[in-house]
Design a protein around this motif. Sequence first.
Motif, mmCIF file in Angstrom:
data_model
loop_
_atom_site.group_PDB
_atom_site.id
_atom_site.type_symbol
_atom_site.label_atom_id
_atom_site.label_comp_id
_atom_site.label_asym_id
_atom_site.label_seq_id
_atom_site.Cartn_x
_atom_site.Cartn_y
_atom_site.Cartn_z
ATOM 1 N N CYS A 1 -0.856 20.634 33.669
ATOM 2 C CA CYS A 1 -0.369 21.052 32.355
ATOM 3 C C CYS A 1 -1.581 21.239 31.441
ATOM 4 N N VAL B 1 1.064 24.855 34.129
ATOM 5 C CA VAL B 1 1.931 25.103 32.976
ATOM 6 C C VAL B 1 1.086 25.087 31.714
ATOM 7 N N ILE C 1 10.309 22.544 31.703
ATOM 8 C CA ILE C 1 9.457 22.628 32.893
ATOM 9 C C ILE C 1 10.262 22.503 34.193
ATOM 10 N N ARG D 1 4.266 29.057 29.581
ATOM 11 C CA ARG D 1 4.607 29.666 30.863
ATOM 12 C C ARG D 1 4.148 28.800 32.017
ATOM 13 N N LEU D 2 4.782 29.011 33.154
ATOM 14 C CA LEU D 2 4.404 28.367 34.408
ATOM 15 C C LEU D 2 3.831 29.430 35.324
#
Length: 330
Positions: A9, A93, A106, A161-162
Amino acid sequence: MPTLASISCVIPCLNEQANLGVLLPELLNVVRQQGCAFEIIVVDDGSTDGTPDAMRHWTERHDEIMYLRLSRNFGKEAAMTAGLEAARGQVVVCLDADMQHPPTLIPAMLERWREGVQMVYAVRASREDETRFKRLGTRLFYALMRTSNGLGVPENAGDFRLMDRAVVDALLRLPERDRFMKGLFAWVGFEAEPMAYNPPVRLHGVSRFRPLKLLSFAVDGLTAFTTWPLRLLSLAGVLLSLMSFGYGLLIVIGYWLYGNPVQGWASLITVVLFFAGVNLISLGVVGEYVARIFTEVKGRPVYLLRERAGAGLPARPGERAEPGDRQEGT
């Protein structure tokens, strides 16, 4: 269906001490529930509040948290680049520190990734909470960006965003130093999918994106990914030249046929001043592109690190030992 081995992250921040104190516990709880190795990378873009001291405390308590402190304020795009370079997870992420990007999304993003989507980006379901002027400017910006050689920057999509590891590696291969991340996310392609959400109200502090800063941000995006302003100037030059030629021809024909004296000192000055303004505007547009060339050819690093704390995930095979360090250049 791929198996999730690790997640990173990335959180760029500037003077977000209060928000980080709320975000990090919630984010730790969410990623721990995924049953995989993880790391949280906080990139401090030159904070002047108590963020450095608070983050040192967090890294001492949690080995999964890494803190990168830039040597000064380089901007959010540079801070995000630093975080992406440091990220070692199979999935990455990106989210802001202001609590407007809820970590509770998430798990849903991860579900879409398991189904084969390589990039899941959050889009605002509504902009009714913004001023009419900002909504109009946003629509105009995305409309102008869509004219760029088929490159479609998703409307109302932010940095939340992932991304699959393949997407992150592709982004890090791009050599730009003036990095307009929204455009880069769209340029690399891959299988991408939007996820609508309603961002909550910012928990602490106020947004630092003022109208002039947003305008500068839009100009950066347009000059980084479009060339239509230059083509528009070329077209305008051709049209104005034809109009000037036609008007001059009418004056000459009128003088030959009717003997009308050449009149219009005021109109002459108006036309001269008009074309002087057009020339200055044209020079300014060209200057924006030249300025980007000037920035790129200098070859300076995107950012410099002042401090690194915390371990994060172990380095991947073949990866350098000090992730995120751009002091040696890009």
